[in-house]
Write a protein that holds these residues in place. Structure first.
Motif, PDB file in Angstrom:
ATOM      1  N   GLU A 166       4.994   3.524   2.470  1.00  0.00           N
ATOM      2  CA  GLU A 166       4.716   2.227   1.860  1.00  0.00           C
ATOM      3  C   GLU A 166       4.565   1.183   2.959  1.00  0.00           C
ATOM      4  O   GLU A 166       5.472   0.983   3.763  1.00  0.00           O
ATOM      5  CB  GLU A 166       5.816   1.811   0.894  1.00  0.00           C
ATOM      6  N   LEU A 167       3.423   0.560   2.997  1.00  0.00           N
ATOM      7  CA  LEU A 167       3.091  -0.397   4.051  1.00  0.00           C
ATOM      8  C   LEU A 167       2.922  -1.795   3.489  1.00  0.00           C
ATOM      9  O   LEU A 167       2.279  -1.977   2.447  1.00  0.00           O
ATOM     10  CB  LEU A 167       1.780   0.016   4.740  1.00  0.00           C
ATOM     11  N   ALA A 194       7.899   1.775   5.167  1.00  0.00           N
ATOM     12  CA  ALA A 194       8.990   2.611   4.662  1.00  0.00           C
ATOM     13  C   ALA A 194       8.459   4.036   4.566  1.00  0.00           C
ATOM     14  O   ALA A 194       7.410   4.269   3.953  1.00  0.00           O
ATOM     15  CB  ALA A 194       9.459   2.122   3.298  1.00  0.00           C
ATOM     16  N   LEU A 195       9.166   4.976   5.182  1.00  0.00           N
ATOM     17  CA  LEU A 195       8.729   6.372   5.248  1.00  0.00           C
ATOM     18  C   LEU A 195       9.829   7.275   4.704  1.00  0.00           C
ATOM     19  O   LEU A 195      10.986   7.165   5.120  1.00  0.00           O
ATOM     20  CB  LEU A 195       8.421   6.761   6.692  1.00  0.00           C
ATOM     21  N   SER A 196       9.477   8.166   3.792  1.00  0.00           N
ATOM     22  CA  SER A 196      10.470   9.075   3.233  1.00  0.00           C
ATOM     23  C   SER A 196       9.859  10.449   3.026  1.00  0.00           C
ATOM     24  O   SER A 196       8.692  10.575   2.646  1.00  0.00           O
ATOM     25  CB  SER A 196      11.027   8.533   1.911  1.00  0.00           C
ATOM     26  N   ALA A 240      14.771   6.055   2.547  1.00  0.00           N
ATOM     27  CA  ALA A 240      13.592   5.865   3.385  1.00  0.00           C
ATOM     28  C   ALA A 240      13.986   5.246   4.723  1.00  0.00           C
ATOM     29  O   ALA A 240      14.893   4.411   4.801  1.00  0.00           O
ATOM     30  CB  ALA A 240      12.569   4.969   2.693  1.00  0.00           C
ATOM     31  N   TYR A 241      13.295   5.679   5.760  1.00  0.00           N
ATOM     32  CA  TYR A 241      13.391   5.032   7.068  1.00  0.00           C
ATOM     33  C   TYR A 241      12.420   3.866   7.059  1.00  0.00           C
ATOM     34  O   TYR A 241      11.229   4.033   6.777  1.00  0.00           O
ATOM     35  CB  TYR A 241      13.031   6.019   8.178  1.00  0.00           C
ATOM     36  N   ARG A 242      12.929   2.673   7.349  1.00  0.00           N
ATOM     37  CA  ARG A 242      12.114   1.472   7.316  1.00  0.00           C
ATOM     38  C   ARG A 242      12.150   0.829   8.698  1.00  0.00           C
ATOM     39  O   ARG A 242      13.178   0.833   9.380  1.00  0.00           O
ATOM     40  CB  ARG A 242      12.615   0.468   6.266  1.00  0.00           C
ATOM     41  N   ARG A 243      11.003   0.240   9.116  1.00  0.00           N
ATOM     42  CA  ARG A 243      10.983  -0.480  10.380  1.00  0.00           C
ATOM     43  C   ARG A 243       9.840  -1.487  10.395  1.00  0.00           C
ATOM     44  O   ARG A 243       8.890  -1.401   9.605  1.00  0.00           O
ATOM     45  CB  ARG A 243      10.885   0.465  11.566  1.00  0.00           C
ATOM     46  N   LEU A 255       0.862  -1.174   0.000  1.00  0.00           N
ATOM     47  CA  LEU A 255       0.000   0.000   0.000  1.00  0.00           C
ATOM     48  C   LEU A 255       0.899   1.225   0.000  1.00  0.00           C
ATOM     49  O   LEU A 255       1.704   1.401   0.922  1.00  0.00           O
ATOM     50  CB  LEU A 255      -0.890   0.015   1.242  1.00  0.00           C
ATOM     51  N   SER A 256       0.800   2.046  -1.009  1.00  0.00           N
ATOM     52  CA  SER A 256       1.609   3.261  -1.098  1.00  0.00           C
ATOM     53  C   SER A 256       0.710   4.458  -0.868  1.00  0.00           C
ATOM     54  O   SER A 256      -0.191   4.725  -1.664  1.00  0.00           O
ATOM     55  CB  SER A 256       2.291   3.354  -2.467  1.00  0.00           C
ATOM     56  N   LEU A 257       0.952   5.168   0.229  1.00  0.00           N
ATOM     57  CA  LEU A 257       0.092   6.260   0.657  1.00  0.00           C
ATOM     58  C   LEU A 257       0.890   7.549   0.812  1.00  0.00           C
ATOM     59  O   LEU A 257       2.123   7.522   0.903  1.00  0.00           O
ATOM     60  CB  LEU A 257      -0.550   5.918   2.006  1.00  0.00           C
TER      61      LEU A 257
END
Length: 497
Positions: A265-266, A254-256, A239-242, A205-207
């Motif tokens: 992106e979830l 993933a957050l950028s 991107a910061y991913r966790r 899911l890309s939001l």
């Protein structure tokens, strides 16, 4: 603010995006409600009615505007800066408590009766907990309809609806379109200029997560990347991913930073966790903050003013899991950032739950308090006193003595943390700032804060420094971010790939 008619009218006429989420404008002649920054020609003031929440506007019979999509606006900053029962309730509703536990479960977490909670929410927000949760489900449904190829039946149950009928009625009532029409409309946008706040990506899911401008990403993402726990967090490809521990299964995000939004992106083990994952990511990045109000107050101090002008819009890095951060704060006591990451990484490798990450190097969820409750203190490579602190903390978290969840009572949590062995003011306030989200948390004894204060000519002793910082209230946690930014540390810079 919604009760100040003249100010609301001025915000709508100027299309001021700073007030998106603070209130909603309903137009009696069209039956539509909008965000203040809606691009359409503003209606006449006599046709406007203002509501404090999307749920209240929906409950009054208004439909969401198809142009400005008010359900996707940033959340009101009130709910993350206040500690009263209404704010705590809103944070819990955003975290999906009503959907999972019902209104009685929400009331039990808050320590009030169901009637008391409903009465307070109705008085301030014009809608009760069920209506507020319904509005959130509608937003989740729209995201699933527009960004996935799920069947409508699967989308309905993933969004938390108990029946297809309720799903269809809610979508049509809120958006004035059937679910099928909503999907066709989104595909039409994607074929042209692209959707306003979401787009589909195979397998994920890309939001777009909106925020109020300005936003300084340097310390926000720099801090998260510099303190990343191996296996749980990483910086990759900008991107910061966790990993995420969610009610129905694990997830990876993933957050950028982007211009005007955060790309998110979830990948979720269960789509029922979508709304909760988004809520936690927004808290992690402090996206519902009001940076204009924060920076305006801090700029009144001539010492801070040039630093605010240089990089306005600093946010306070938060967390997706309060207990996780508390454990990490203890592991980081009186050691370097690198050493804290090493200690946490060992804990993750030994006790974390494995996850699959086909896109990167994430391997585990951070271990829960319950998983750490039986931890052998001798396995921790640290002084005996800190071992005691760790084991005392995880025991209190596991048995519920200390509540660091999104709806926790800040005052009570501070008091109970302070009673644990090894919990001094630095650790308590670090947890209050990052885990509880208190915007007024302050760290006068922190090494970085003290160095910055000395360099800027601020009072040197913690007591005098705290007295000077009274003028920064209720935004002292943001002042700390500006103070930290005066030093050349990795937490203050966007990492390089």
């Amino acid at each position: 603010m919604y009760q100040d008619f003249e100010n609301c009218v001025r915000a709508v006429r100027s299309k001021d995006a700073r007030f998106d989420g603070w209130f909603f404008t309903a137009v009696r002649t069209t039956g539509i409600y909008c965000r203040p920054s809606c691009p359409v020609v503003p209606p006449k003031p006599e046709n406007m009615t203002f509501y404090p929440s999307a749920a209240a506007a929906q409950q009054a019979g208004f439909r969401a505007c198809k142009r400005c999509r008010p359900d996707a606006s940033p959340g009101s900053p009130q709910w993350n800066v206040r500690a009263d029962v209404v704010a705590r309730a809103m944070r819990l509703i955003g975290d999906g408590v009503v959907d999972r536990e019902g209104v009685p479960g929400l009331a039990a977490r808050l320590g009030y009766s169901t009637r008391q909670v409903e009465r307070q929410l109705l008085a301030e927000l014009g809608a009760g907990p069920l209506a507020l949760a319904r509005a959130q489900r509608a937003q989740t449904a729209r995201l699933l309809i527009e960004t996935t190829g799920l069947t409508m039946t699967d989308a309905a149950f993933a969004a938390g609806f108990a029946s297809i009928r309720a799903f269809n009625e809610t979508v049509r009532g809120v958006f004035a379109l059937s679910p099928t029409e909503l999907r066709e409309r989104a595909r039409g946008r994607a074929a042209g200029a692209g959707p306003a706040d979401a787009s589909g990506t195979p397998g994920a899911l890309s939001l777009r997560l909106p925020y109020r401008r300005p936003l300084c990403p340097d310390n926000l993402f720099g801090h998260l990347a510099a303190t990343a726990v191996p296996g749980v967090e990483e910086w990759r490809a900008g991107a910061y991913r966790r990993t995420l521990r969610l009610p129905h299964g694990p997830g990876v995000v993933a957050l950028s930073p982007r211009d005007g939004h955060i790309a998110c992106e979830l990948r979720l083990g269960d789509l029922r966790d979508l709304a909760i994952a988004i809520s936690r990511c927004r808290r992690l990045l402090d996206l519902d903050a009001d940076p204009v109000a924060v920076d305006e107050l801090l700029s009144r101090d001539p010492v801070l003013a040039p630093h605010v002008r240089k990089a306005p819009g600093r946010r306070v890095p938060g967390t997706v899991d309060g207990p996780e951060f508390a454990v990490r704060a203890v592991l980081g006591q009186q050691v370097s950032t690198a050493a804290a990451r090493t200690h946490a990484g060992r804990l993750v490798a030994a006790h974390g739950e494995p996850v699959r990450d086909p896109e990167g190097g994430l391997t585990h969820l951070f271990p829960s308090a319950e998983a750490l409750a039986g931890l052998d203190p001798q396995a921790l490579a640290m002084p005996a006193s800190r071992r005691t602190t760790v084991t005392s903390l995880v025991a209190a978290l596991a048995d519920g003595t200390i509540d660091l969840d999104v709806g926790g009572d800040w005052t009570e949590a501070r008091a109970r943390l302070a009673r644990l062995p090894g919990f001094g003011p630095w650790t308590v306030e670090s947890v209050a700032m990052r885990a509880l989200g208190d915007p007024d948390a302050f760290l006068p004894t922190d090494l970085g804060t003290r160095r910055a204060a000395k360099e800027l000519g601020l009072p040197a002793t913690p007591a005098a420094f705290t007295r000077h910082a009274e003028a920064w209230r209720p935004w002292r946690a943001y002042a700390v971010q500006y103070l930290w930014a005066t030093t050349d540390h990795a937490v203050n810079h966007l990492p390089k790939d």
